[in-house]
Structure formats: C-alpha cells, structure tokens
Design an enzyme around this catalytic site. Structure first.
Site, short mmCIF file in Angstrom:
data_model
loop_
_atom_site.label_atom_id
_atom_site.label_comp_id
_atom_site.label_asym_id
_atom_site.label_seq_id
_atom_site.Cartn_x
_atom_site.Cartn_y
_atom_site.Cartn_z
N GLY A 602 0.59 -1.14 -0.11
CA GLY A 602 -0.21 0.01 -0.03
C GLY A 602 0.79 1.37 -0.29
O GLY A 602 1.87 1.13 0.35
N ASP A 716 11.71 -9.03 8.36
CA ASP A 716 11.99 -8.06 7.35
C ASP A 716 12.69 -7.02 7.88
O ASP A 716 12.35 -5.73 7.53
CB ASP A 716 11.07 -7.69 6.38
CG ASP A 716 11.32 -7.22 5.14
OD1 ASP A 716 12.56 -7.52 4.77
OD2 ASP A 716 10.55 -6.61 4.50
#
Ligand SMILES: *[C@@H]1O[C@H](CO)[C@@H](O)[C@H](O)[C@H]1NC(C)=O
Ligand SMILES: *[C@@H]1O[C@H](CO)[C@@H](O)[C@H](O)[C@H]1NC(C)=O
Ligand SMILES: *[C@@H]1O[C@H](CO)[C@@H](O)[C@H](O)[C@H]1NC(C)=O
Ligand SMILES: *[C@@H]1O[C@H](CO)[C@@H](O)[C@H](O)[C@H]1NC(C)=O
Ligand SMILES: *[C@@H]1O[C@H](CO)[C@@H](O)[C@H](O)[C@H]1NC(C)=O
Ligand SMILES: *[C@@H]1O[C@H](CO)[C@@H](O)[C@H](O)[C@H]1NC(C)=O
Ligand SMILES: *[C@@H]1O[C@H](CO)[C@@H](O)[C@H](O)[C@H]1NC(C)=O
Length: 917
Positions: A602, A716
């Site tokens: 997004g 991550d």
C-alpha cells in the site's frame, strides 16, 4: 607514563581477576602469584596478588640474590588430570604479550624439578621444564585477543606439581606484531637479544613501553650465544637513534651493538619451541663514525640453509643515514632448534659486520576450542558461585573440566556431563539440550525444578539421570525420538501425567517411581500424552520470558493448542484497537493528498488529526488474499505491542474495499535515507548517534523476541524499516511480515525478506527463528559502520556484491579501517568500532545457533556507547554534527521501496497461507 585504563564493563566472568583498573600503560596486568598485597616495584610496575583464584596453594621461597618481591612467593596446584586457569581481562581485537615466569626455589622441599604444561585457551603453549632450582624460566607469547578474556591454564604435571611465579599481560597498540598468519598462529618468543649490552640485566620497561625484555648478550646460560667469533667487540653510543616507530626495539637497545673486527660475527643458540616456522628480524643501526672512504657491507649466512643469503646489507644506505634503524628479516622462515648464524663482510667492505638486536618468534598453531564452548559457557554463567563453574578455559582442551568428558575430535564435543549432587537449583538449563554430542547426562541429586526439556537436539543421548530432583510437568514424549536412549532415571521427582507409551519398551531402563502423579498410560490414550508434554513446553516458555503482553490484552488462550497463528488471533485483536472512521481519515489526510511512501501492500499518506497529532496513514490497495492476510497480521500484532522503539500503532479502519492502518508519524524518515538515501548530502550521522540508533532499534527487536508471548519474529529488518522521529530516536516499523512463534523455537513458512538482509540458513531450511532477525540486524550494523548498502554492484570490489562478505574479509584481517564510513571523518573511538564490527560478524554467522541473541547485541552496543562516550568526552572540539536546517521534504512511514532492485524474495506466492510447524 601513568594513565587510567577505563574499566570496561563487559568482563563478566566472576572468576575473572579484576586487576587492571590502574596500570602504568594501558593494558598492563602484573600478577604476583601467591603474593599478598598490591605494590609497585622499582621499575614502576604495579603488582597485584592472585588471591582471587579459588584453586591451588601458595608457598614462599628464598633464592640467593633474588630480592624482587614477586619471586618470594608462588602458587602451586595439585598434580592431577585437571587444568587450573587464570582468566585475564583483555580488549578484544588488540594484540598482547603474555609472559609467565616460574622460579622453583624448591618450594615443596622435594628437590624434584617439576615438568608440566601451560596453555593459552585451548592451545598448548609450552611444556615447562625446570632444570635449575634458582633460575627463572620464562615463556612469552604474542597474541591477538578475540574475546574479552583470555585464559592461561596449567595442567598435566609429568613430574612434580605445576606452579607459577608471575603472570604478566602487556598490551601492544597499533599494528605492532601484526602478521598475515595471526588468525591461525600465535607468536611465541624464542629469542629477543640486545647485542653489546653493558650489563646482564635485560632492557625492558620503561625503556620499552610494552615491557618486552631485551635480553643481554652477556647473560650466561647454557647454549646461549656461544661460538662467538674472535675479534667480536662491543660498541655503544649516547647519540639518539631514530627507531622510527614504537614496534621497533627501544633506543637503549639500539645504542649498543657488536662488531666483527675480523670481518665475522658468529653465534649459536638454542631456540625454544623450534624446529618450526618463525619470524626472524635483525635490528641494525650504524653507530660508528665511519670515514668517508670506509664501507660496511655484510651478508647473513645460515649454515645448512643455503641460498637464504639475502642481498648484502649496507646499513647506512638501507636506513638512509647513520643512527637510523634498518630491519632486515624474514616473515616466515624455517629454523632449527640449534641455530648457528653468521654475519660475514663482503669482499669489498672495509669494516666488519655490525648487529644491534635480534628477535626470533615461532609460529605456534592455534587449536580450535571445543564446539560446545559457548553453549557450556552459558550454563556455567548461571552458577556464578559454584566451584565447578570456576574451572575456566575451554571445557575440553587441553584437558577437560573435571565434570566433563569430551570426544577426541579435532574440535571436541562434550559427551558426558556429571553434575550429580552439586546443589543445582532452578530449571534444567536449556543449553544442555544444545550439546549435540552428548551421550550421558547426570543431573541427579540436585534441587532442579520445572519441566524436563526436549532433548531431541542430543541425538546420541544414551543415559540420562534426573532422579532425586523437584522436576514437574510431564515426561516429554519427545524422549521416544531419541534412537539410542538406553537408561532413563527420573524417580523421586514431582512429575505428573502419563508415561509416554514409547518409553515403556523393554530396551529402555526406565525408572519413574516416586512421582506421585505420574502414571502408566492406559492403552489408547496417546493423545493425552502429547497434550501433557506440550503443557510442559509452554510452561517453560512462560517462565523464561519476562512479560506477557498478548496475555494482558488478549483473551486467555488455550496454552496447549497447537502453535497459534497470527490469523487465528485476528478477531480478538479487532476488539481492542481503535477504529477510525473513514471520513475522519479523509479529513486528516485532506483526502489522501500527500503521499509519503509506499510499501509492499500500500501507499502511505501524511495526515493530521483534529487534536493536532500527526499521523501516517497506510492504505492497503490489494484485495488479494495475501494482502488481507498481512493486513490482518499487522493489525493484530500492532494492537498488542507497545514499546518506545517500535512505531506506535494508533488504530485501523476497515472499509469495504480499503484496509487502512494508522501510525504515529515519524518526522525524520528511514535510517536508509540518512545513510545513503535522498538525505545523503546533509552532514552524515555521527558514530555515537549511529550507535544510539542501533541500540534503540535492537531494543525494539528485543522486545518483539522476548517481551511478547508468543514471541514475534520481524522477518524483514532493514535500514528502510528503521524510522527516525523528530529527535532522531529510532523505532522499528513494518510488522506486516512478522510471525508469531509458539511452543517451538522456530516456525517454518515461505521464505520472505529482502535480498541482502536475508538469513541464508532460513533461506535454505525455511525454518524461521529469532536468529534470522539477528542476521538481518548484523547487516544493519555493518551498514552503520561502513555507510555502504547491503548489496552493491560497485562498492565491494570484484566478485563481491554483498556487504557481509566484504566486511568479513576486512575485519578478519584486522583491517577495520578499510570498512569504516569515510564520512565519519575519523571521529570515533576505534575500540567501540571494533566492538560493533565484531558483534556484527557474530550476528551474520552462517549457523543461527552461533549467532548471539538480540539481548546480547543490545548489551554490546551499550558497552560500545559507553566506550564512545568516554572517548568522545576526551576528544576535543566535538561539535554536534546533527545541527542543521530542518527538512520536511521527505516523510516516510512503513516499508517504502525506493529502489526497485531490492525486491522481496518469495517462494511460491500463491500458497499464501503461512504455516507453522
Ligand atoms: C589492589 O589493586 C587492585 C587493582 O588495582 C584493586 O582492585 C584492589 O582493591 C587493590 N587491593 C588492595 C588491598 O589495595
Ligand atoms: C650473589 O651476589 C653476590 C654479590 O654480587 C655475589 O658475590 C655472589 O656470588 C652471588 N651469589 C650467587 C649464588 O649468585
Ligand atoms: C600429559 O602430557 C603428556 C605429554 O603431552 C601426555 O603423554 C600424557 O598423556 C598427559 N597426561 C595426562 C594425564 O593428561
Ligand atoms: C602506541 O604506544 C606508544 C608508546 O606509548 C605511543 O607513543 C603511541 O602514540 C601509541 N600509538 C597509538 C597508535 O596508539
Ligand atoms: C610458512 O611457510 C611454510 C612453507 O612455505 C608454510 O607451509 C606455512 O604455512 C607458512 N606459515 C606459517 C605460519 O608456518
Ligand atoms: C546449596 O545452595 C543454597 C542456595 O544457593 C545454599 O544456600 C547452600 O549453602 C548450598 N549448599 C551446599 C551444600 O552447597
Ligand atoms: C528531524 O526532524 C526534525 C523535525 O522535523 C528536524 O527539526 C530535524 O532537523 C531533523 N533531524 C535530522 C537529522 O534530519
């Protein structure tokens, strides 16, 4: 000459002799073994007694003409098959000289000259052979410290009892004694000779700032400088000698020499430790006033080693002047035990050869320590006051600890632990289950509590004694997976539940009597057994982790349910998070006007709420199942996690086709931008600031790993996911990929993460552990040091795209300068830099189990910060590099992919549902 050594706080072993608070030179430790009090000798060296050592006995001796206090006493040890170790504090990545001396003095009234071994860590250093009661034996070794402590151990008396008179540590600075072999070899000192000396006393401190002993050539000792050629004459000067750099011999040594008036210098001496390969240098300076027509040219001749004759030496020419040092030698030469050498003038030379000093060191191969060294060290650290935990050194080498047996592999593994009746309390240390070679474990007759852990990591386990403790919980069914288990004793504990059926076969000796609530299973009740054992595992987790956020906020979870997946927590979460109205967010963002970043799922917009709070609004554009899944993960996790070093989640908004997350706004963007993004042209972040950012980020991660139950793996981590607030404080962001871990120590799932940061072990095994985050964090540390990106096609030279490989090559060579960000312009303390560099290398070890936990990393960063602060305060003109005009041009939140070449790795995107093992 006096300087204060900052007492670094990372020396943790209790057994450590904390003696180096004050020293003549930084890093001098002088232990008077068997001594009583502190004192300063006539050289200005400060001696401390070794009275903190738990082992051995002290004795006083008296030797004619030996008045030095340190030689009036000694410490001796039993002649058994154990080792007795001194642990000395050192600064890692620094070279030291360690000197041990031995003056027998017939301390035991036995007149039997002892013979025993001395080792440095696991490496056999020397065999000490006493040949004279009143002569000091000395051994010296030069080493590069790699850990915060070094151990010197005495062991294995062939004759008599091992003893020691003094133990001295002298720190070198700069690259003194740097050799290309130092990762594999120590340098033991075989000869260090001052030729032409005017007395028998060695030249040492304070003439030599490192307190090396330059032995006099007039010393009378067996096979020491014999066969001296006729015409050999001592000469000396008072003129200053330019020795050029500190690693050379001190001026006083160079001011004396021998010359061969008949054209020859010859000597023969024994080289302790040889035959072998060594490093040999002569130190030459012209200290005679030669007439204009006179020349001095000569050659080295080593009988039996033809063709080594280097080109002829002309000191004046080679050193470019008189009273200047010239240092010809060999970095690696094979030498015999009995060395004869000759300097011979060339035919055209009018003067005979000249020699001021010489040093010969042997390369001593380092022995790798036990593979279980770090695991067992962490067990030992749990029992700081127990005597069995004080043995020091390597658990296996050169001889094992008294309660340990090891196999005979080159790098041995522990095969037996015997800690019966040692008054152990608390849980069974989980580290025992990491000893992959363990065959026998004896922990009986202690006061151990808690559950029996999962021993499936010890595939070779045959015999386990846990009887007569206070253990609770069930007998883990995982015990049935141990193929070689022959005997298992758990009687007289407080175990409960049912005995796993698999353990009730006749090939296993199993004693579980005296556990009131532990029963034989009824046929067919297999499921119950498994449930029982997983309760045990969960209890363990609960007990070892400090706080339990998910349990505070969420509904009570069934603890023995199979691993909890994030998705299964979703419903509970939504009740607890703030739910924004879409209209409210539309107002705040002025209808999603200002885009400040974009991430995997997004776009991120800037917004300002009615109450003035600035927010980052992350709008999910994907309708894919995976996108929704991750959105849901993030909502779930973020609503439960509150920590000052994690980007704060303020709420969410679930519209028909939009999923929106709202976070606090982070004014200063990503760490990446500050290191090499759009903000590169602004002054770079100082080293201390980088350390603080590293600490804050690490604390955020530590909280995820240890502050939450179930613990959370980020998956991550990268400089792009470390955000900076107004005041440049760091927070970790982007939990879209986070995974919850329950019960097991790893989760297997599709490999995700970012190239350059991805744990190679995770990539190959697909088993995610918290150590995968540690790997990524190690990469971040390397970026902070170097200002280089994790992956680069240009920066790391040919055949290297990866910061890890590149940094490893440099750091292991000792060349840290080669990787430090030039934009720091030298404004950092080299020790704090080393500390971080080394930790970073630990973090990026190939095997996850070898990596430190994030908590250990936090600790080391804190140490580095203290070092840096101390030296920063000392540095002059320290200006605040951060002061500059503010910039609002780049506002970022969430994972923003600035660089298309950095992509997600994803194995089979279509099977989106994460699965846990
Ligand atoms: C001796 O010196 C050490 C290190 O300088 C110090 O820690 C210790 O307290 C001193 N002991 C005495 C008795 O002064
Ligand atoms: C001790 O020193 C004195 C004076 O220097 C000397 O005469 C004597 O021989 C020495 N004794 C020994 C045992 O070395
Ligand atoms: C002591 O060392 C010698 C020589 O290294 C070795 O042969 C012997 O087995 C050792 N003894 C013990 C008890 O370790
Ligand atoms: C190393 O030590 C010497 C002697 O104390 C000193 O003069 C020199 O400045 C030191 N060098 C470095 C790089 O610290
Ligand atoms: C020295 O040279 C020999 C022979 O060339 C080589 O085998 C050895 O590895 C070198 N280095 C050391 C430290 O022995
Ligand atoms: C056992 O440990 C307890 C607590 O650590 C201690 O108080 C007690 O003295 C120890 N007993 C023995 C025999 O070592
Ligand atoms: C961080 O952000 C604040 C507020 O926007 C600004 O004043 C400051 O200069 C920024 N600092 C850096 C180093 O960018």
């Amino acid at each position: 000459m006096e300087a204060r050594l900052p007492l670094l706080s990372f020396f943790f072993s209790l057994f450590l002799l904390m003696v180096a608070t004050r020293a003549q030179m930084t890093g001098f430790v002088s232990l008077d073994c068997g001594g009583k009090g502190n004192y300063t000798d006539e050289l200005g060296l400060e001696w401390t007694p070794d009275d903190q050592l738990m082992y051995g006995q002290t004795a006083s001796i008296s030797v004619p003409n030996e008045t030095r206090k340190q030689y009036q006493t000694l410490r001796y040890f039993p002649a058994d098959n154990r080792k007795y170790c001194y642990e000395l504090p050192v600064i890692s990545r620094t070279r030291y000289l360690v000197r041990a001396t031995f003056l027998y003095g017939n301390f035991d009234n036995a007149n039997v000259y002892p013979k025993f071994d001395i080792s440095l860590g696991p490496t056999h250093w020397a065999t000490i052979v006493i040949s004279y009661a009143n002569t000091i034996e000395a051994q010296e070794l030069i080493f590069l410290a790699l850990d915060p402590t070094v151990s010197v151990c005495l062991s294995n008396a062939t004759t008599g009892q091992p003893f020691i008179s003094t133990l001295e540590l002298r720190q070198f600075n700069g690259s003194v004694y740097l050799t290309q072999y130092e990762s594999q070899f120590y340098l033991s000192v075989a000869a260090r000779i001052n030729f032409g000396a005017d007395s028998e006393a060695p030249v040492r401190y304070p003439d030599d700032p490192f307190d090396r002993m330059w032995e006099s050539d007039s010393l009378k000792r067996a096979n020491y400088l014999v066969d001296v050629a006729a015409g050999t004459e001592k000469i000396s000067t008072r003129k200053p000698i330019n020795v050029d750099s500190v690693d050379r011999p001190p001026q006083k040594v160079m001011q004396t020499a021998v010359v061969g008036r008949n054209g020859l210098l010859t000597y023969r001496l024994n080289l302790n430790g040889f035959p072998g390969f060594g490093r040999a240098f002569s130190y030459l300076a012209e200290i005679e006033d030669l007439g204009p027509s006179e020349t001095r040219k000569f050659r080295l001749v080593l009988p039996g080693i033809p063709d080594l004759s280097k080109p002829a030496v002309n000191i004046q020419e080679n050193a470019q002047g008189r009273y200047r040092l010239y240092q010809p030698g060999f970095d690696n030469i094979s030498l015999p035990f009995v060395l004869s050498f000759k300097f011979e003038k060339t035919s055209g030379s009018s003067m005979g050869p000249l020699l001021n000093a010489m040093e010969i060191n042997k390369y001593l191969k380092k022995t790798d320590g036990s593979l279980d060294g770090s695991v067992i060290a962490s067990v030992v650290s749990l029992y700081p006051s127990a005597d069995w935990a004080q043995e020091g050194g390597d658990p296996c080498l050169p001889v094992p600890w008294s309660w340990v047996q090891c196999n005979s592999d080159p790098q041995p593994k522990i095969v037996k632990i015997k800690l019966s009746g040692k008054n152990l309390t608390g849980y069974i240390p989980l580290d025992f289950t990491k000893l992959s070679g363990l065959v026998e474990l004896w922990l009986d007759g202690n006061s151990l509590t808690g559950p029996v852990p999962d021993f499936t990591g010890c595939r070779d386990l045959e015999i386990i004694h846990l009887e007569n403790n206070q253990l609770t919980g069930g007998l883990p069914s995982s015990m049935t997976d141990l193929p070689n288990l022959r005997e298992m004793y758990v009687q007289n504990n407080k175990l409960s539940g049912t005995v796993p059926l698999g353990l009730l076969n006749k090939n296993l000796v199993l004693n579980y009597a005296g556990n009131l609530n532990l029963h034989k299973a009824e046929r067919g009740s297999h499921n119950a057994i498994i449930a029982g054992s997983s309760v045990g595992a969960t209890l363990l987790l609960v007990a070892t982790i400090a706080s339990c956020l998910l349990m505070h906020n969420g509904k009570k979870k069934n603890p023995d349910r199979a691993p909890i997946l994030v998705s299964s927590l979703g419903d509970a979460a939504k009740e607890t998070t703030h739910c924004f109205k879409l209209s409210e967010l539309e107002d705040a963002t002025r209808n999603f006007e200002r885009e400040v970043g974009s991430g995997g799922f997004g776009v991120v917009y800037y917004g300002k709420l009615k109450d003035g709070r600035e927010i980052a609004v992350k709008v999910s554009t994907t309708n894919s199942f995976q996108g929704k899944q991750e959105f849901s993960n993030e909502v779930t996790l973020l609503s439960r996690i509150h920590h000052r070093n994690l980007v704060q989640f303020l709420g969410h908004c679930q519209d028909k086709d939009k999923s929106i997350l709202v976070y606090e706004f982070m004014h200063n963007g990503t760490l990446r931008e500050h290191l090499y993004g759009p903000r590169i042209h602004e002054p770079s972040i100082s080293w201390i600031k980088r350390l603080e950012i590293a600490k804050e980020a690490a604390k955020g991660i530590e909280y995820l790993h240890t502050g939450c139950i179930p613990s959370i793996i980020h998956r991550d981590l990268k400089t792009r996911n470390i955000l900076l607030d107004k005041n440049m404080h760091a927070k970790v962001s982007d939990f879209g990929l986070s995974k919850v871990v329950v019960g097991e120590s790893h989760v297997s799932s599709r490999v995700r993460g970012t190239v350059g940061y991805l744990d190679p072990e995770y990539y190959t095994s697909q088993q995610l552990t918290d150590k995968s985050d540690v790997y990524s964090f190690g990469v971040i540390l390397l970026e902070l040091i170097s200002g280089q990106e994790a992956i680069s096609d240009e920066s790391f030279g040919v055949n290297c795209r990866n910061i890890v490989q590149w940094a490893k090559q440099h750091i292991q060579k000792g060349d840290i300068q080669g990787i430090i960000d030039p934009s720091l312009r030298g404004k950092y303390d080299i020790q704090s830099m080393w500390k971080i560099a080394e930790k970073a290398l630990m973090c990026v070890q190939l095997r996850g189990v070898m990596r430190p936990s994030i908590s250990e990393v936090v600790k080391d960063i804190q140490d580095a910060i203290s070092i840096e602060r101390a030296s920063d305060a000392a540095r002059e003109g320290n200006s605040d590099e951060l002061t500059r005009n503010s910039s609002h041009s780049s506002l970022v939140i969430g994972s923003r992919d600035l660089d298309a070449s950095v992509h997600y790795l994803s194995v089979d995107e279509s099977t989106a549902q994460p699965t846990a093992r």
